[in-house]
Design a protein around this motif. Structure first.
Motif, PDB file in Angstrom:
ATOM      1  N   LEU A 134      85.806  29.860  86.081  1.00 13.42           N
ATOM      2  CA  LEU A 134      84.448  29.331  85.913  1.00 13.42           C
ATOM      3  C   LEU A 134      84.278  28.011  86.661  1.00 13.42           C
ATOM      4  N   GLN A 138      81.399  27.457  89.482  1.00 14.10           N
ATOM      5  CA  GLN A 138      80.396  26.380  89.430  1.00 14.10           C
ATOM      6  C   GLN A 138      80.475  25.514  90.686  1.00 14.10           C
ATOM      7  N   ARG A 173      81.797  32.433  77.458  1.00 16.21           N
ATOM      8  CA  ARG A 173      81.155  31.427  78.312  1.00 16.21           C
ATOM      9  C   ARG A 173      81.050  31.919  79.757  1.00 16.21           C
ATOM     10  N   ASN A 174      82.087  32.598  80.228  1.00 16.74           N
ATOM     11  CA  ASN A 174      82.017  33.159  81.577  1.00 16.74           C
ATOM     12  C   ASN A 174      80.868  34.152  81.712  1.00 16.74           C
ATOM     13  N   GLU A 177      77.601  32.079  81.773  1.00 18.41           N
ATOM     14  CA  GLU A 177      77.410  31.258  82.964  1.00 18.41           C
ATOM     15  C   GLU A 177      77.274  32.107  84.231  1.00 18.41           C
ATOM     16  N   ARG A 180      73.795  33.422  85.111  1.00 20.28           N
ATOM     17  CA  ARG A 180      72.749  32.535  85.634  1.00 20.28           C
ATOM     18  C   ARG A 180      73.186  31.678  86.824  1.00 20.28           C
ATOM     19  N   LEU A 181      74.351  31.955  87.397  1.00 21.64           N
ATOM     20  CA  LEU A 181      74.779  31.214  88.583  1.00 21.64           C
ATOM     21  C   LEU A 181      73.849  31.501  89.760  1.00 21.64           C
TER      22      LEU A 181
END
Length: 312
Positions: A134, A138, A173-174, A177, A180-181
């Motif tokens: 992650l 990011q 969480r991955n 996230e 919506r990356l």
């Protein structure tokens, strides 16, 4: 099984003839037998069962994520650690070029030997592996790099330490996230795709499977143990679970099937890498032409449809 035995017999005959002193008659017979063997091998490959594909996906000599990175990615720089606990060797991640595209590539990696499998934890990531992944994703978003994920795991590691450090939270969480990356994401199964351990790298704009891979909520052995209290029925379970690439394409879980060399990627790893590289470049070109807002919206809608079914 009968055809497999025939093929083995043909190969033994070819080897025996090849060991003899060469002459025109022997060379012609070798060519004739090679032609029959090639036809038989193709027939076998076209009729692999789900259990056959489970076995091929698990083969020790199947190309691993590290091999594909070596063959497909130039100028690769590996990045380490989750900035919290440690570096998880079950996941390799870094920056490099695939064709003309600078990408962040993340790969789950099994070993090619018993020693390496222990070092890589048999491709089963700890939470710090998913947090490393992650972090790199990011970073990719920050610098506008597309992301390529190569999935090959029987599942996330379920040891006591992993659970204490938040395995479930790291996977969840991955999923959130990645959904919506704001950068293109391609993800695909190159061996086993086991449960949440695979899905944690699988929320993407394009999801593919290589031809002889599997993607499932749990292993056929686990399925058989739960349903029939008998793990020996794994072969039967594999057929029922619909875990092959063709099954999942039909059910709109994946977008594409990437062809492998005849008999499986382990038969010709370099050709398998070239086929995979060509596919990834094609999809990077396609996704690169779309706006990030469109990508994110389509990705969200795509995964909201998982699990939908209709009754007559």
């Amino acid at each position: 099984m009968e055809n497999t035995k025939k093929l083995e017999h043909l190969r033994r005959m070819i080897d025996e003839l090849a060991s003899l002193e060469e002459n025109l008659e022997i060379n012609q017979e070798i060519k004739r037998l090679q032609s029959i063997a090639a036809k038989l091998e193709r027939e076998i490959a076209e009729n692999y069962s789900a259990w056959d594909k489970v076995q091929i996906a698990r083969m020790i000599d199947r190309p691993r994520g590290s091999f594909y990175i070596q063959e497909m990615v130039t100028d690769f720089i590996e990045l380490h650690g989750d900035r919290n606990f440690k570096d998880d060797k079950a996941i390799i991640g870094g920056i490099g070029k695939i064709g003309n595209h600078v990408v962040t590539i993340i790969a789950q990696n099994k070993g090619k030997s018993a020693k390496e499998n222990v070092e890589r934890n048999f491709g089963m990531p700890h939470p710090e592996g998913y947090r490393k992944a992650l972090r790199l994703m990011q970073q990719a978003q920050k610098f506008g790099r597309p992301i390529v994920c190569l999935i090959d795991t029987p599942g996330a590691y379920c040891g006591l330490g992993a659970e204490e450090r938040g395995q479930g939270e790291a996977i969840a969480r991955n999923l959130m996230e990645m959904a919506r990356l704001k950068t293109p994401i391609i993800a695909g199964i190159i061996g086993e795709g086991g449960s949440g351990g695979a899905l944690a790298l699988g929320v993407a704009d394009k999801v593919f499977m290589q031809e002889n891979t599997t993607y499932s909520i749990l292993s056929p052995e686990g399925f058989a143990s739960i349903l029939w209290k008998d793990s020996a029925k794994a072969k039967e379970a594999a057929e029922i679970m619909r875990i092959t690439a063709s099954d999942l394409l039909e059910n709109h879980i994946i977008d594409d099937i990437v062809t492998e060399p005849l008999g499986g990627a382990h038969k010709d790893p370099f050709s398998a890498a070239q086929l995979l590289k060509t596919y990834i470049i094609e999809k990077l070109d396609e996704l690169g032409a779309m706006s990030t807002d469109v990508l994110v919206n389509k990705r969200y809608e795509r995964f909201r449809k998982y699990g939908s079914f209709y009754e007559n």
